[in-house]
Design an enzyme around this catalytic site. Sequence first.
Site, PDB file in Angstrom:
ATOM      1  N   CYS A   1      -4.711   2.525  -3.595  1.00 53.40           N
ATOM      2  CA  CYS A   1      -3.453   2.987  -2.983  1.00 53.40           C
ATOM      3  C   CYS A   1      -2.340   1.958  -3.156  1.00 53.40           C
ATOM      4  CB  CYS A   1      -3.626   3.307  -1.499  1.00 53.40           C
ATOM      5  SG  CYS A   1      -4.738   4.658  -1.195  1.00 53.40           S
TER       6      CYS A   1
ATOM      7  N   HIS B   1       0.883  -1.171   0.000  1.00 50.25           N
ATOM      8  CA  HIS B   1       0.000   0.000   0.000  1.00 50.25           C
ATOM      9  C   HIS B   1       0.921   1.222   0.000  1.00 50.25           C
ATOM     10  CE1 HIS B   1      -2.727   2.955   1.889  1.00 50.25           C
ATOM     11  NE2 HIS B   1      -3.727   2.159   1.538  1.00 50.25           N
TER      12      HIS B   1
HETATM   13  N1  PMP Z   1      -1.544  -0.714   4.572  1.00 51.52           N
HETATM   14  C1  PMP Z   1      -2.515  -1.448   4.014  1.00 51.52           C
HETATM   15  C2  PMP Z   1      -2.189  -2.819   3.509  1.00 51.52           C
HETATM   16  C3  PMP Z   1      -3.802  -0.931   3.917  1.00 51.52           C
HETATM   17  O1  PMP Z   1      -4.764  -1.642   3.342  1.00 51.52           O
HETATM   18  C4  PMP Z   1      -4.071   0.363   4.426  1.00 51.52           C
HETATM   19  C5  PMP Z   1      -5.450   0.977   4.350  1.00 51.52           C
HETATM   20  N2  PMP Z   1      -6.097   0.859   3.150  1.00 51.52           N
HETATM   21  C6  PMP Z   1      -3.019   1.064   4.998  1.00 51.52           C
HETATM   22  C7  PMP Z   1      -1.780   0.502   5.061  1.00 51.52           C
HETATM   23  C8  PMP Z   1      -3.210   2.443   5.550  1.00 51.52           C
HETATM   24  O2  PMP Z   1      -4.066   2.415   6.638  1.00 51.52           O
HETATM   25  P1  PMP Z   1      -4.533   3.784   7.284  1.00 51.52           P
HETATM   26  O3  PMP Z   1      -5.204   4.554   6.204  1.00 51.52           O
HETATM   27  O4  PMP Z   1      -5.474   3.365   8.356  1.00 51.52           O
HETATM   28  O5  PMP Z   1      -3.317   4.449   7.776  1.00 51.52           O
END
Ligand code: PMP
Length: 403
Positions: free
Chosen positions: A358, A115
């Site tokens: 993302c 991500h």
């Molecule tokens: N890592 C992964 C694998 C995710 O799926 C996400 C959220 N989509 C995040 C990090 C980021 O999480 P947050 O937006 O809660 O910081």
Amino acid sequence: MQGYKTDFPLLMQDKTVYIDNAATAQRPKCVIDAEKDFYTCHNANPLRGIYELSVQATENYENARKAVRDFIGAKSVQEIIFTRNTTESINLVAYSYGLSNLKKGDEVVVSIMEHHSDLLPWQMVCRQTGAELKFLECEKDGSLDLNKAEELITDRTKIVAVTQLSNVLGREYPIEKLAEIAHRKNAVMVADGAQSTPHIAVDVKKLGVDFFAFSGHKLYGPMGIGVLYGRRELLEKMPPFLTGGEMIESVSRTSAVYAELPHKFEAGTVNAAGAVGLKSAIDYVKSVGFEEIHKRELEVSAYAFEKMKEIAHINILGSEKAEEHNGILTFTVDNVHPHDVSEILAADGIAVRAGHHCAQPLLEYLGYRSTVRASFAFYNTKEDADRFLDSLSTVRERMGYGK
Ligand code: PMP
């Protein structure tokens, strides 16, 4: 059949088929009540006052920390730092550990499945330190060949950062083995647990990770509370990430003595109500149990997966096996833009996500610009899957294509 939905007020009063759980889960009533109870009965700024309410607020906050410690199998509460979310947790590691330990000639290894939250902080520290960013690529089905990791992780590698579960493919990655390889090369292992914590029981000691990040809101807890687990020996040596109130022992005009762990990394007024809500979410997840969560998720997502395969012109990314998706089904519909797919589904009351999730480098690597993601949770029912499938099977026709 409502099943576990009865625990979730929103799911009882809103008829949306909510299958965007990888973005954020819904919260059970106990979590909402726990936050409300904090503000109704115990609210004061924790860690500051010596009057009764502040003591209660502190106790509530620190009890939540103990619950997190036990939930992920950390050794001590000093290793549990509350942040806003996974993103902030990983930024903390990058800015604090990364900036002070990387130099030109060093390498940081991330996977192509990351991500952006577990990629951009590493891009940033590499740019600032002159270290090089290397990518561990997956196979076309999303699986990881550990031989590639053995080749890529070398004596130059100082940090390995990999997600435990892909938010696009739903696949779980062998963090324990990667940590073992990283440690053999004297690198530290950072695992992104944002997607894994809602699906699998995590034990940071067993995984052998040095840092582990996750968010409350994907684990049926509140938004705005996240966790960074860090191995104590490393955290002790790291400089603070943010500075200001709460994180100091004493301050002079020109210098400061920082507080002990974990407070050294918790600058400013903390999100105590969020922590209390997270504790309640952890208690809830434990009461349901990961075995039950897994069984329910697999039942509904495997059903959807098999039925999706029967609909013409649907391409599902990742593994051929439903059990390797952890409820996350990312797909495209031939000749229909993912945003149109999600719009049609939305018109039928079905909440999915369209876009790059993302994870642009992963999508590009797999040959996609954009996809649709349906992500099931244990509270989703076969009726939810049927409404999704009924709508999905009409998408091409509604876009003007034949059946
Ligand atoms: N890592 C992964 C694998 C995710 O799926 C996400 C959220 N989509 C995040 C990090 C980021 O999480 P947050 O937006 O809660 O910081």
